[in-house]
Design a protein around this motif. Structure first.
Motif, mmCIF file in Angstrom:
data_model
loop_
_atom_site.group_PDB
_atom_site.id
_atom_site.type_symbol
_atom_site.label_atom_id
_atom_site.label_comp_id
_atom_site.label_asym_id
_atom_site.label_seq_id
_atom_site.Cartn_x
_atom_site.Cartn_y
_atom_site.Cartn_z
ATOM 1 N N MET A 53 1.052 -1.546 0.037
ATOM 2 C CA MET A 53 -0.159 0.231 0.028
ATOM 3 C C MET A 53 1.675 1.324 0.232
ATOM 4 O O MET A 53 1.777 0.953 0.677
ATOM 5 N N ARG A 54 0.541 2.398 -0.418
ATOM 6 C CA ARG A 54 1.633 3.135 -0.808
ATOM 7 C C ARG A 54 0.340 4.619 -1.217
ATOM 8 O O ARG A 54 -0.694 4.657 -1.749
ATOM 9 N N SER A 55 0.981 5.594 -0.607
ATOM 10 C CA SER A 55 0.720 7.338 -1.092
ATOM 11 C C SER A 55 0.979 7.600 -2.431
ATOM 12 O O SER A 55 1.394 7.640 -3.386
ATOM 13 N N ILE A 107 -10.479 0.628 -7.476
ATOM 14 C CA ILE A 107 -9.382 0.482 -7.176
ATOM 15 C C ILE A 107 -9.565 1.040 -5.590
ATOM 16 O O ILE A 107 -10.392 1.281 -5.228
ATOM 17 N N THR A 108 -9.136 -0.106 -4.597
ATOM 18 C CA THR A 108 -9.174 -0.015 -3.183
ATOM 19 C C THR A 108 -8.328 1.458 -2.711
ATOM 20 O O THR A 108 -7.056 1.398 -3.438
ATOM 21 N N ASP A 124 -0.372 -1.505 -5.510
ATOM 22 C CA ASP A 124 0.542 -1.055 -6.014
ATOM 23 C C ASP A 124 0.618 -0.813 -6.966
ATOM 24 O O ASP A 124 1.008 0.677 -8.125
ATOM 25 N N ASP A 125 0.239 -1.631 -8.320
ATOM 26 C CA ASP A 125 0.014 -1.865 -9.372
ATOM 27 C C ASP A 125 -0.655 -0.571 -10.540
ATOM 28 O O ASP A 125 -0.903 -0.276 -11.244
ATOM 29 N N ARG A 126 -1.700 -0.697 -9.284
ATOM 30 C CA ARG A 126 -2.879 0.265 -9.477
ATOM 31 C C ARG A 126 -2.159 2.212 -9.461
ATOM 32 O O ARG A 126 -3.020 3.093 -9.542
ATOM 33 N N LEU A 127 -1.301 2.522 -8.198
ATOM 34 C CA LEU A 127 -0.763 3.780 -8.011
ATOM 35 C C LEU A 127 -0.458 5.075 -8.452
ATOM 36 O O LEU A 127 -0.823 5.571 -8.857
#
Length: 90
Positions: free
Chosen positions: A1-3, A25-26, A43-46
């Motif tokens: 999980m990333r900001s 995207i959650t 992370d792939d959707r960041l």
């Protein structure tokens, strides 16, 4: 999980989270001194969220972000699926 960034307004944070959920995207929104940090679970959707965030901040009232009903329906489906899984495990 990333900001992915920060949103100052609580209602705007919820609106973006709803919109992103309808796109698969959650996220998690954590409040802090600067507003609400948008955490992306996948992370792939960041990168996608980081591209969307400036567009959202420019026009948070845009009709494309009217996704609360659809997002709530998705959340209800997820709750029902989780309950069914728990019931089957018993």
């Amino acid at each position: 999980m990333r900001s992915a960034g920060t949103i100052r307004d609580k209602l705007h944070a919820r609106r973006l989270a709803d919109y992103l959920l309808t796109r698969g995207i959650t996220t998690r929104m954590d409040s802090g001194a600067d507003g609400f940090t948008v955490w992306v679970h996948d992370d792939d959707r960041l990168a996608e969220v980081r591209e969307e965030l400036p567009r959202f901040l420019t026009a948070p009232a845009d009709a494309r972000y009217d996704a609360s009903r659809e997002a709530e329906a998705l959340r209800a489906q997820a709750r029902q699926a989780a309950e069914a899984t728990q019931a089957a495990a018993r």
